[in-house]
Scaffold this motif. Structure first.
Motif, PDB file in Angstrom:
ATOM      1  N   GLN A 173       3.687  -5.252  13.086  1.00  0.00           N
ATOM      2  CA  GLN A 173       4.927  -4.573  12.747  1.00  0.00           C
ATOM      3  C   GLN A 173       4.611  -3.387  11.847  1.00  0.00           C
ATOM      4  O   GLN A 173       3.574  -3.368  11.181  1.00  0.00           O
ATOM      5  CB  GLN A 173       5.874  -5.530  11.983  1.00  0.00           C
ATOM      6  CG  GLN A 173       6.378  -6.720  12.769  1.00  0.00           C
ATOM      7  CD  GLN A 173       7.611  -6.396  13.607  1.00  0.00           C
ATOM      8  OE1 GLN A 173       8.088  -5.260  13.610  1.00  0.00           O
ATOM      9  NE2 GLN A 173       8.119  -7.376  14.320  1.00  0.00           N
ATOM     10  N   PRO A 174       5.511  -2.391  11.790  1.00  0.00           N
ATOM     11  CA  PRO A 174       5.346  -1.368  10.750  1.00  0.00           C
ATOM     12  C   PRO A 174       5.273  -2.061   9.392  1.00  0.00           C
ATOM     13  O   PRO A 174       5.945  -3.072   9.171  1.00  0.00           O
ATOM     14  CB  PRO A 174       6.624  -0.529  10.879  1.00  0.00           C
ATOM     15  CG  PRO A 174       7.029  -0.709  12.313  1.00  0.00           C
ATOM     16  CD  PRO A 174       6.663  -2.121  12.659  1.00  0.00           C
ATOM     17  N   TRP A 175       4.464  -1.534   8.490  1.00  0.00           N
ATOM     18  CA  TRP A 175       4.154  -2.245   7.251  1.00  0.00           C
ATOM     19  C   TRP A 175       5.393  -2.697   6.489  1.00  0.00           C
ATOM     20  O   TRP A 175       5.505  -3.867   6.109  1.00  0.00           O
ATOM     21  CB  TRP A 175       3.272  -1.362   6.355  1.00  0.00           C
ATOM     22  CG  TRP A 175       1.871  -1.270   6.881  1.00  0.00           C
ATOM     23  CD1 TRP A 175       1.332  -0.245   7.602  1.00  0.00           C
ATOM     24  CD2 TRP A 175       0.843  -2.254   6.758  1.00  0.00           C
ATOM     25  NE1 TRP A 175       0.036  -0.534   7.930  1.00  0.00           N
ATOM     26  CE2 TRP A 175      -0.305  -1.753   7.424  1.00  0.00           C
ATOM     27  CE3 TRP A 175       0.776  -3.496   6.146  1.00  0.00           C
ATOM     28  CZ2 TRP A 175      -1.488  -2.458   7.487  1.00  0.00           C
ATOM     29  CZ3 TRP A 175      -0.414  -4.206   6.200  1.00  0.00           C
ATOM     30  CH2 TRP A 175      -1.536  -3.692   6.869  1.00  0.00           C
ATOM     31  N   TYR A 228      -0.283   9.813   0.212  1.00  0.00           N
ATOM     32  CA  TYR A 228      -0.412   8.381  -0.063  1.00  0.00           C
ATOM     33  C   TYR A 228       0.604   7.649   0.795  1.00  0.00           C
ATOM     34  O   TYR A 228       1.815   7.851   0.642  1.00  0.00           O
ATOM     35  CB  TYR A 228      -0.166   8.115  -1.551  1.00  0.00           C
ATOM     36  CG  TYR A 228      -0.894   6.917  -2.111  1.00  0.00           C
ATOM     37  CD1 TYR A 228      -2.284   6.885  -2.129  1.00  0.00           C
ATOM     38  CD2 TYR A 228      -0.207   5.827  -2.607  1.00  0.00           C
ATOM     39  CE1 TYR A 228      -2.966   5.798  -2.650  1.00  0.00           C
ATOM     40  CE2 TYR A 228      -0.877   4.734  -3.125  1.00  0.00           C
ATOM     41  CZ  TYR A 228      -2.264   4.731  -3.150  1.00  0.00           C
ATOM     42  OH  TYR A 228      -2.930   3.646  -3.658  1.00  0.00           O
ATOM     43  N   PRO A 229       0.152   6.820   1.742  1.00  0.00           N
ATOM     44  CA  PRO A 229       1.050   6.241   2.743  1.00  0.00           C
ATOM     45  C   PRO A 229       2.264   5.505   2.175  1.00  0.00           C
ATOM     46  O   PRO A 229       2.223   4.964   1.065  1.00  0.00           O
ATOM     47  CB  PRO A 229       0.130   5.287   3.509  1.00  0.00           C
ATOM     48  CG  PRO A 229      -1.223   5.898   3.380  1.00  0.00           C
ATOM     49  CD  PRO A 229      -1.258   6.456   1.983  1.00  0.00           C
ATOM     50  N   LEU A 230       3.300   5.484   2.951  1.00  0.00           N
ATOM     51  CA  LEU A 230       4.550   4.827   2.593  1.00  0.00           C
ATOM     52  C   LEU A 230       4.311   3.348   2.307  1.00  0.00           C
ATOM     53  O   LEU A 230       3.644   2.658   3.070  1.00  0.00           O
ATOM     54  CB  LEU A 230       5.545   4.963   3.744  1.00  0.00           C
ATOM     55  CG  LEU A 230       6.950   4.405   3.522  1.00  0.00           C
ATOM     56  CD1 LEU A 230       7.673   5.201   2.441  1.00  0.00           C
ATOM     57  CD2 LEU A 230       7.743   4.437   4.824  1.00  0.00           C
ATOM     58  N   GLY A 231       4.833   2.876   1.186  1.00  0.00           N
ATOM     59  CA  GLY A 231       4.714   1.471   0.822  1.00  0.00           C
ATOM     60  C   GLY A 231       3.498   1.141  -0.014  1.00  0.00           C
ATOM     61  O   GLY A 231       3.411   0.044  -0.566  1.00  0.00           O
ATOM     62  N   TRP A 232       2.537   2.073  -0.137  1.00  0.00           N
ATOM     63  CA  TRP A 232       1.344   1.828  -0.937  1.00  0.00           C
ATOM     64  C   TRP A 232       1.677   2.051  -2.413  1.00  0.00           C
ATOM     65  O   TRP A 232       2.407   2.973  -2.773  1.00  0.00           O
ATOM     66  CB  TRP A 232       0.213   2.769  -0.532  1.00  0.00           C
ATOM     67  CG  TRP A 232      -0.398   2.474   0.797  1.00  0.00           C
ATOM     68  CD1 TRP A 232       0.190   1.885   1.881  1.00  0.00           C
ATOM     69  CD2 TRP A 232      -1.734   2.781   1.205  1.00  0.00           C
ATOM     70  NE1 TRP A 232      -0.675   1.814   2.937  1.00  0.00           N
ATOM     71  CE2 TRP A 232      -1.873   2.363   2.543  1.00  0.00           C
ATOM     72  CE3 TRP A 232      -2.814   3.381   0.571  1.00  0.00           C
ATOM     73  CZ2 TRP A 232      -3.056   2.517   3.259  1.00  0.00           C
ATOM     74  CZ3 TRP A 232      -4.005   3.543   1.283  1.00  0.00           C
ATOM     75  CH2 TRP A 232      -4.108   3.107   2.610  1.00  0.00           C
ATOM     76  N   GLN A 233       1.115   1.205  -3.272  1.00  0.00           N
ATOM     77  CA  GLN A 233       1.354   1.295  -4.709  1.00  0.00           C
ATOM     78  C   GLN A 233       0.228   2.089  -5.373  1.00  0.00           C
ATOM     79  O   GLN A 233      -0.920   1.651  -5.366  1.00  0.00           O
ATOM     80  CB  GLN A 233       1.441  -0.105  -5.322  1.00  0.00           C
ATOM     81  CG  GLN A 233       1.710  -0.130  -6.817  1.00  0.00           C
ATOM     82  CD  GLN A 233       3.080   0.413  -7.164  1.00  0.00           C
ATOM     83  OE1 GLN A 233       4.051   0.165  -6.473  1.00  0.00           O
ATOM     84  NE2 GLN A 233       3.157   1.175  -8.258  1.00  0.00           N
ATOM     85  N   PRO A 234       0.526   3.258  -5.947  1.00  0.00           N
ATOM     86  CA  PRO A 234      -0.536   4.081  -6.544  1.00  0.00           C
ATOM     87  C   PRO A 234      -1.150   3.411  -7.778  1.00  0.00           C
ATOM     88  O   PRO A 234      -0.492   2.627  -8.465  1.00  0.00           O
ATOM     89  CB  PRO A 234       0.199   5.369  -6.955  1.00  0.00           C
ATOM     90  CG  PRO A 234       1.483   5.355  -6.199  1.00  0.00           C
ATOM     91  CD  PRO A 234       1.843   3.906  -6.029  1.00  0.00           C
ATOM     92  N   PRO A 235      -2.406   3.740  -8.088  1.00  0.00           N
ATOM     93  CA  PRO A 235      -3.017   3.284  -9.345  1.00  0.00           C
ATOM     94  C   PRO A 235      -2.187   3.789 -10.529  1.00  0.00           C
ATOM     95  O   PRO A 235      -1.530   4.834 -10.432  1.00  0.00           O
ATOM     96  CB  PRO A 235      -4.415   3.924  -9.317  1.00  0.00           C
ATOM     97  CG  PRO A 235      -4.679   4.201  -7.878  1.00  0.00           C
ATOM     98  CD  PRO A 235      -3.354   4.523  -7.270  1.00  0.00           C
ATOM     99  N   PRO A 236      -2.224   3.089 -11.665  1.00  0.00           N
ATOM    100  CA  PRO A 236      -1.385   3.461 -12.814  1.00  0.00           C
ATOM    101  C   PRO A 236      -1.514   4.916 -13.258  1.00  0.00           C
ATOM    102  O   PRO A 236      -0.513   5.566 -13.554  1.00  0.00           O
ATOM    103  CB  PRO A 236      -1.868   2.499 -13.910  1.00  0.00           C
ATOM    104  CG  PRO A 236      -2.341   1.294 -13.155  1.00  0.00           C
ATOM    105  CD  PRO A 236      -2.958   1.836 -11.903  1.00  0.00           C
ATOM    106  N   ALA A 290       3.153   7.587   7.463  1.00  0.00           N
ATOM    107  CA  ALA A 290       3.124   6.171   7.840  1.00  0.00           C
ATOM    108  C   ALA A 290       1.777   5.511   7.582  1.00  0.00           C
ATOM    109  O   ALA A 290       1.713   4.317   7.301  1.00  0.00           O
ATOM    110  CB  ALA A 290       3.506   6.018   9.311  1.00  0.00           C
ATOM    111  N   GLY A 291       0.679   6.269   7.681  1.00  0.00           N
ATOM    112  CA  GLY A 291      -0.639   5.646   7.545  1.00  0.00           C
ATOM    113  C   GLY A 291      -1.692   6.598   7.026  1.00  0.00           C
ATOM    114  O   GLY A 291      -1.476   7.819   6.922  1.00  0.00           O
ATOM    115  N   LEU A 292      -2.855   6.030   6.711  1.00  0.00           N
ATOM    116  CA  LEU A 292      -3.941   6.807   6.108  1.00  0.00           C
ATOM    117  C   LEU A 292      -4.572   7.783   7.090  1.00  0.00           C
ATOM    118  O   LEU A 292      -5.044   8.843   6.695  1.00  0.00           O
ATOM    119  CB  LEU A 292      -5.000   5.854   5.559  1.00  0.00           C
ATOM    120  CG  LEU A 292      -6.035   6.461   4.617  1.00  0.00           C
ATOM    121  CD1 LEU A 292      -5.372   6.979   3.351  1.00  0.00           C
ATOM    122  CD2 LEU A 292      -7.102   5.441   4.268  1.00  0.00           C
TER     123      LEU A 292
END
Length: 254
Positions: free
Chosen positions: A66-68, A132-140, A157-159
């Motif tokens: 599925q989409p992430w 930075y792809p959708l849904g990814w959590q960036p480093p602080p 959507a993706g890397l």
């Protein structure tokens, strides 16, 4: 032990067994090479690890793609039993249980050759365009720059798209695990000399299988999965899987 306690224990074990008798419903996303991907051997390195760990614990599983974001939300709602691979965040930990680490990822900065962007030089990132792809959590440190308006984020959507956008000069850099980033750049078909990877890692994180806390057998699933994963590591199968996927990726390099 009182008879009532014995009966309760028996019923609890029976419920656990019946809950896992049906195939475990897994979901993951595409275009996350070499970790997951429909077109990758065995569905990707961590797809193979997850399914092998379940097999070691005698748990059958089915797998959907599925989409992430959709797969994540459907798992949270109980339409799937588990999803992977995800990093720890405080928000997720409130609603999911985490397995033992599937993989330790070191996050690096990828930019175009000649454009030096390093972790210890914040000024080199200020005013830049981050992919930075959708849904990814960036480093602080990156999240702080975004919150302060010192960095612009573009979220495809993706890397793989990030690698293409970097090549087209539409974004300035992206951040990912070394294996992920190098695979995405290889897929552009452009010589590696056109890109640069930061000398040091911006952060490290662990990737996990996650099960909603609301799942009636969440703790049982995690415990049995961890047992299977430990067996994979103990007998060397885990490392052999990683090595095999690394060799396949190198042989597929343009």
């Amino acid at each position: 032990m009182p008879a009532r306690t014995l009966i309760c224990l028996f019923l609890s074990l029976a419920l656990c067994t019946s809950a896992l008798a049906a195939p475990l419903r897994l979901v993951t996303g595409d275009d996350y090479a070499p970790f997951t991907g429909k077109a990758l051997p065995a569905g990707g390195m961590l797809t193979q690890v997850v399914r092998a760990a379940l097999q070691r614990s005698s748990i059958d599983s089915s797998l959907d793609w599925q989409p992430w974001n959709r797969g994540y939300l459907k798992t949270l709602r109980g339409q799937y039993d588990a999803t992977f691979p995800y990093v720890r965040t405080p928000q997720r930990e409130e609603v999911f249980l985490y397995s033992e680490p599937l993989f330790i990822a070191e996050q690096h900065i990828f930019s175009r050759a000649g454009e030096v962007i390093e972790v210890d030089d914040v000024s080199s990132m200020q005013g830049r365009r981050l992919c930075y792809p959708l849904g990814w959590q960036p480093p602080p440190i990156i999240q702080q720059l975004l919150d302060d308006g010192q960095l612009n984020r573009h979220s495809p959507a993706g890397l793989n798209e990030c690698a293409r956008l970097l090549l087209m000069d539409r974004d300035d850099f992206f951040i990912s695990d070394r294996r992920l980033g190098e695979t995405a750049l290889q897929l552009t078909g452009v010589p590696s000399e056109r890109f640069r990877r930061s000398n040091s890692a911006i952060s490290s994180s662990t990737l996990h299988l996650i099960v909603p806390r609301s799942h009636p057998q969440a703790a049982v699933i995690i415990a049995q999965f961890n047992q299977g994963l430990a067996q994979l590591r103990a007998n060397g199968d885990y490392q052999r899987m990683l090595d095999r996927h690394q060799q396949q990726g190198e042989s597929a390099t343009p």
